[in-house]
Design an enzyme around this catalytic site. Sequence first.
Site, short mmCIF file in Angstrom:
data_model
loop_
_atom_site.label_atom_id
_atom_site.label_comp_id
_atom_site.label_asym_id
_atom_site.label_seq_id
_atom_site.Cartn_x
_atom_site.Cartn_y
_atom_site.Cartn_z
N HIS A 83 -3.15 -4.09 0.82
CA HIS A 83 -3.18 -3.15 1.93
C HIS A 83 -4.59 -3.02 2.51
O HIS A 83 -5.59 -3.08 1.79
CB HIS A 83 -2.74 -1.76 1.46
CG HIS A 83 -1.25 -1.57 1.44
ND1 HIS A 83 -0.45 -1.75 2.55
CD2 HIS A 83 -0.41 -1.20 0.43
CE1 HIS A 83 0.81 -1.50 2.24
NE2 HIS A 83 0.86 -1.17 0.95
N CYS A 139 -4.16 -5.54 6.66
CA CYS A 139 -4.24 -4.94 7.99
C CYS A 139 -5.52 -4.13 8.15
O CYS A 139 -5.97 -3.47 7.23
CB CYS A 139 -3.05 -4.02 8.23
SG CYS A 139 -1.48 -4.85 8.22
#
Length: 281
Positions: A83, A139
């Site tokens: 993440h 991301c």
Amino acid sequence: MKKALIVGINDYAPIGSGGPDLNGCVNDARDMANTLVICGFAPAQIRILTNQNATRANILNSLKSLVSNSVKGDSIVFYYSGHGTRVANIGSDLEIDGLDEAICPHDYASAGVIRDDDFKTVLSKLKAGVNMEIIFDCCHSGTGTRKMDLALDMDFSYEAARFIPPMLEDEFYMTYASEIPLSKSSKKQTFTTKALVPVAGLNHTLWAASKDNQVSMEGNMSGQIRGYFTYHFCKILRATNGNIVRKTLDKQIAMALAAMGAAQINQTESITAEFSQKIFS
């Protein structure tokens, strides 16, 4: 010598189900490690941290060791699959968008994220003549980007964005960033690319799975959950045994992502001369 640190996190704290878990990051880490061996890296020189071993302290300490123990002529790699998020930077060096991009270690909820500023501190110790590739399959997206609709030709049974939405305070500062004056000690920044950019005197290339305003996706690739970017990155490297210049690799990854209809565009950053040189050389 060629050395690498590979991080892949599916399982976020708490251990087991319960956190914002992913499914393809350990597969990515395995593929990256095996691909680097094909590209000339000795297995003994590849350190892998996954899931509960990929804590903030372990990642930073391993990265510091990788950088500090490298000498002129070495080629080193730091790879991260997991993440990403953004966090407010409200210090004296407030960035123009008010945020730092960050990766999320296994224990980010308790230990905190690893900001781009943390990476810059470590990379400032990189010795001249050391070649470094930094590869992020995560991301670094802006406020509100919690889900993107993909125009995919394939019917993937599983898809997920590798993105943890910013906390309220971080979203607030990003929303009003243009109205927050920079401190007098801050030098106005006008770049619109990722915050982890080449710093004068450093020799590294950043490979990012998506642009700042996009999410990086994972999905079912030939029966296995994989990060779209890493899947193509490794596939191309294996096909060429790593004998490929960076600008060609960048272009081929972009073409592969576009061909599958992925709503992300990879982004590569380096000094101009590095783009025409072979990766890992």
